[in-house]
Design an enzyme around this catalytic site. Structure first.
Site, short mmCIF file in Angstrom:
data_model
loop_
_atom_site.label_atom_id
_atom_site.label_comp_id
_atom_site.label_asym_id
_atom_site.label_seq_id
_atom_site.Cartn_x
_atom_site.Cartn_y
_atom_site.Cartn_z
N MET A 136 5.59 17.22 11.49
CA MET A 136 5.38 17.85 10.17
C MET A 136 3.99 17.53 9.67
O MET A 136 3.59 16.37 9.63
CB MET A 136 6.44 17.34 9.17
CG MET A 136 7.85 17.78 9.48
SD MET A 136 9.07 16.90 8.47
CE MET A 136 9.09 15.30 9.29
N LYS A 169 14.54 -5.83 -17.86
CA LYS A 169 14.70 -4.38 -17.83
C LYS A 169 15.47 -3.93 -16.60
O LYS A 169 14.89 -3.67 -15.55
CB LYS A 169 13.34 -3.66 -17.86
CG LYS A 169 13.48 -2.16 -18.16
CD LYS A 169 12.60 -1.31 -17.29
CE LYS A 169 13.01 -1.20 -15.86
NZ LYS A 169 14.32 -0.52 -15.65
N ASP A 227 8.50 0.52 -13.63
CA ASP A 227 7.32 -0.31 -13.86
C ASP A 227 6.50 0.23 -15.04
O ASP A 227 5.93 -0.55 -15.81
CB ASP A 227 6.44 -0.34 -12.61
CG ASP A 227 7.14 -0.98 -11.43
OD1 ASP A 227 7.96 -1.89 -11.64
OD2 ASP A 227 6.88 -0.55 -10.29
N GLY A 230 3.78 11.78 -6.64
CA GLY A 230 3.60 10.64 -5.76
C GLY A 230 3.57 9.31 -6.48
O GLY A 230 4.43 9.01 -7.30
N GLU A 283 21.53 -1.45 -11.46
CA GLU A 283 21.19 -2.86 -11.28
C GLU A 283 22.10 -3.75 -12.13
O GLU A 283 22.52 -4.83 -11.69
CB GLU A 283 19.73 -3.11 -11.64
CG GLU A 283 18.76 -2.54 -10.63
CD GLU A 283 17.34 -2.53 -11.10
OE1 GLU A 283 16.43 -2.44 -10.23
OE2 GLU A 283 17.09 -2.58 -12.33
N SER A 322 10.55 -7.03 -5.65
CA SER A 322 11.34 -7.81 -4.70
C SER A 322 10.58 -9.05 -4.25
O SER A 322 9.35 -9.15 -4.40
CB SER A 322 11.69 -6.95 -3.48
OG SER A 322 10.50 -6.57 -2.80
N LEU A 341 0.88 -1.16 0.00
CA LEU A 341 0.00 0.00 0.00
C LEU A 341 0.92 1.21 0.00
O LEU A 341 1.73 1.38 0.93
CB LEU A 341 -0.89 0.01 1.24
CG LEU A 341 -2.14 -0.86 1.23
CD1 LEU A 341 -2.83 -0.78 2.58
CD2 LEU A 341 -3.09 -0.43 0.12
N GLY A 369 3.63 -2.15 -5.84
CA GLY A 369 4.45 -3.33 -6.03
C GLY A 369 4.62 -3.51 -7.53
O GLY A 369 3.73 -3.15 -8.32
N GLY A 370 5.78 -4.06 -7.94
CA GLY A 370 6.15 -4.07 -9.35
C GLY A 370 5.08 -4.58 -10.29
O GLY A 370 4.66 -3.89 -11.23
#
Length: 320
Positions: A28, A184, A254, A289, A189, A138, A13, A39-40
């Site tokens: 703050m 990809k 993604d 975001g 990486e 992951s 989430l 998630g991917g």
């Protein structure tokens, strides 16, 4: 069920927020909070759907946060297949600092998952053939590094094209298995995989070696401000970065994968799919975001990239 199965073994989430300035100790007040499922593989499915395609999301889910994840997934125009786990879905937190334009991302490692909890998802892959199987993101704790390699093996048996976006030991094991249709990586990486820093030329050669030995058919290597390269048996195809205003880097990789898979599912060739990927990656950083990319931005940037490349080609011919 669609022809594109997108696997997320460690979903999130995603909470994104904005604040004037990040400071220690003080409370703050954040604003413009947004919650998205992430998630991917989920992000890839969201992008395929945004472009008008059909994709199914296969996710491990559990706990109270899993209930929220599943509700969010069911609100999206994607097929949803939930495989239960005992642990809670992780909650990631992102803060955009308006004074500096810096982004702070806090991502938990996720729950402990057993082999028994994974097995129903593997059984689903065996019995529901698709044209594309996308494994992205992951692994949760507890699963073996060979997990994606096992999925690649299943895809090979069912005739699916296996698409991978992973890193570390998980990636190494999958490449050792071989038979990957599309991989990809980012430059960092690929450097981790190589165990050393790589110039762009050295990265192209390293990726070419992966293709030559049969580990993967196509490598879409993203290079940040230096653009991206497609490396496959037909050679190397390079595209410059598309200049856009940057709001957030969340989901850019993604989005790249999702747009490529969508284009391929529509019958586009690998180079055209790669162009769509570059456009979607650029479109993703334009949104705040965890919003990911927007269809109109992708199509506009794709058209611009095609026009710019045609002009550059024409200039080379004139100079010649």
């Amino acid at each position: 069920m669609s022809d594109i199965l997108c696997i997320t073994l460690n979903p999130t989430l995603d909470l994104s927020n904005e604040v004037d300035r990040v400071v220690p100790t003080h409370k703050m007040r954040v604003r413009n909070q947004r919650q998205d499922v992430g998630g991917g593989g989920i992000n890839v499915a969201r992008v395929v759907a945004e472009l008008g395609g059909a994709a199914d999301a296969l996710v491990l889910s559990g706990g109270a946060s899993g209930t929220l994840l599943e509700a969010g997934l069911k609100a999206l125009p994607v097929g949803v297949h939930v495989f239960p786990m005992a642990g809670d879905v992780r909650i990631a937190f992102m803060v955009y600092e308006q004074q500096t334009g810096q982004e702070y991302r806090f991502v938990p490692e996720g729950p402990l998952v057993s082999e028994a909890e994974l097995q129903p998802l593997l059984d689903f892959l065996e019995t529901h053939p698709a044209r594309f199987v996308v494994a992205s993101g992951s692994l949760p704790r507890g699963l073996a590094a060979e997990t994606y390699a096992r999925m690649a093996r299943i895809a090979r048996r069912t005739g699916a094209r296996f698409v991978l976006d992973a890193s570390g030991d998980v990636l190494s094991a999958a490449l050792d298995e071989g038979g990957i249709f599309l991989f990809k990586p980012s430059l960092s990486e690929l450097e981790k995989l190589a165990g050393q820093s790589l110039s762009i030329e050295a990265a192209s050669q390293f990726a070419g070696d992966l293709v030559a030995r049969g580990s993967v058919e196509n490598v879409a290597l993203t290079l940040g401000a230096d653009g991206a390269m497609l490396i496959h048996a037909e050679g190397v195809f390079r595209m410059p970065a598309i200049p856009v205003p940057v709001r957030s880097a969340v989901g850019a990789g993604d989005s790249f994968v999702g747009a490529m898979v969508w284009a391929l599912s529509q019958g586009q060739g690998m180079r055209e799919a790669f162009r769509f990927g570059v456009a979607a990656g650029a479109a993703a950083v334009m949104t705040p975001g965890t919003e990911l990319c927007r269809r109109a931005d992708i199509l506009s940037l794709y058209a611009k990239a095609c026009a710019d490349q045609h002009e550059a080609q024409a200039a080379r011919w004139t100079a010649g």
